[in-house]
Design a protein around this motif. Structure first.
Motif, PDB file in Angstrom:
ATOM      1  N   GLU A  58      -3.949  -4.408  -2.723  1.00  0.00           N
ATOM      2  CA  GLU A  58      -3.242  -3.195  -2.322  1.00  0.00           C
ATOM      3  C   GLU A  58      -4.014  -1.948  -2.733  1.00  0.00           C
ATOM      4  OE1 GLU A  58       0.686  -3.607  -4.054  1.00  0.00           O
ATOM      5  OE2 GLU A  58       1.490  -3.871  -2.039  1.00  0.00           O
ATOM      6  N   GLU A  93      -6.841  -1.367  -0.258  1.00  0.00           N
ATOM      7  CA  GLU A  93      -6.323  -0.832   1.004  1.00  0.00           C
ATOM      8  C   GLU A  93      -5.958   0.639   0.858  1.00  0.00           C
ATOM      9  OE1 GLU A  93      -2.952  -3.047   2.365  1.00  0.00           O
ATOM     10  OE2 GLU A  93      -4.156  -4.715   3.099  1.00  0.00           O
ATOM     11  N   GLU A 101      -9.087   2.862   0.523  1.00  0.00           N
ATOM     12  CA  GLU A 101      -9.740   2.980   1.829  1.00  0.00           C
ATOM     13  C   GLU A 101      -8.964   3.935   2.732  1.00  0.00           C
ATOM     14  OE1 GLU A 101     -10.803   0.130   5.618  1.00  0.00           O
ATOM     15  OE2 GLU A 101     -10.841  -0.753   3.616  1.00  0.00           O
ATOM     16  N   TRP A 102      -7.631   3.807   2.728  1.00  0.00           N
ATOM     17  CA  TRP A 102      -6.785   4.670   3.546  1.00  0.00           C
ATOM     18  C   TRP A 102      -6.930   6.123   3.101  1.00  0.00           C
ATOM     19  CZ3 TRP A 102      -2.756   8.085   3.377  1.00  0.00           C
ATOM     20  CH2 TRP A 102      -2.050   8.296   4.562  1.00  0.00           C
ATOM     21  N   MET A 148       0.811  -1.194   0.000  1.00  0.00           N
ATOM     22  CA  MET A 148       0.000   0.000   0.000  1.00  0.00           C
ATOM     23  C   MET A 148       0.855   1.259   0.000  1.00  0.00           C
ATOM     24  SD  MET A 148      -2.877   1.387   2.632  1.00  0.00           S
ATOM     25  CE  MET A 148      -1.774   2.160   3.766  1.00  0.00           C
ATOM     26  N   PRO A 208      -2.511  -1.265   8.408  1.00  0.00           N
ATOM     27  CA  PRO A 208      -2.742  -2.623   8.898  1.00  0.00           C
ATOM     28  C   PRO A 208      -1.552  -3.230   9.666  1.00  0.00           C
ATOM     29  CG  PRO A 208      -2.422  -2.631   6.518  1.00  0.00           C
ATOM     30  CD  PRO A 208      -2.452  -1.195   6.951  1.00  0.00           C
TER      31      PRO A 208
END
Length: 162
Positions: free
Chosen positions: A38, A41, A44-45, A1, A111
């Motif tokens: 990835e 993630e 979302e981040w 990520m 994470p």
């Protein structure tokens, strides 16, 4: 990520140039060769960063001499180098208290159980990038040129200062 975040910074010099629609961004990242897990993630981040940055917050007194006390969870995930680097940035005026809290929140949203200094610097970079904050050239250089840990990959060779 983290590689995706670095790619976004390099590809889109300004946060406003980065596609805001998750589906469009996912297509562009997929075309660039990133894996779907990835990409999800990272999107979302980034959504969390955009959401946190747009929320109204309590005002912080910029002249306050208060000290930020880290929770046990923060201390467990952010080693002394990360916390010291954050203090350095706030002490020299690069960050204000609100930006510090955004950085801490986004670091805790990763994470990983522990966040290395190189990953932490990318988080700092992305928060400042998202807010379109002006950065001193020396600070930007510090954020971009730190050697990475072996497990983090070697993205520093491809970065250039805009």
């Amino acid at each position: 990520m983290i590689d995706i975040l670095v790619y976004l910074f390099e590809t889109y010099g300004y946060a406003d140039a980065c596609p805001a629609e998750p589906e469009q961004l996912a297509r562009k990242l997929s075309a660039a060769g990133f894996e779907q897990g990835e990409i999800s993630e990272a999107i979302e981040w980034l959504s969390g960063l955009r959401g946190m940055a747009s929320e109204p917050t309590a005002s912080f007194d910029p002249n306050s001499r208060s000290i930020r006390i880290f929770t046990d969870e923060e201390q467990g995930r952010l080693d002394i180098e990360c916390r010291g680097f954050l203090s350095f940035l706030e002490g020299n005026g690069t960050l204000d208290a609100r930006q510090r809290e955004l950085i801490l929140e986004r670091a805790m949203a990763l994470p990983e159980s522990e966040v290395s200094l190189s990953k932490f610097k990318v988080i700092v970079l992305m928060v400042l990038w998202q807010q379109q904050a002006s950065m001193d050239t020396l600070i930007l250089d510090e954020l971009l040129t730190e050697e990475t840990d072996e497990e983090d990959g070697d993205w520093t060779e491809v970065l250039s200062v805009h």
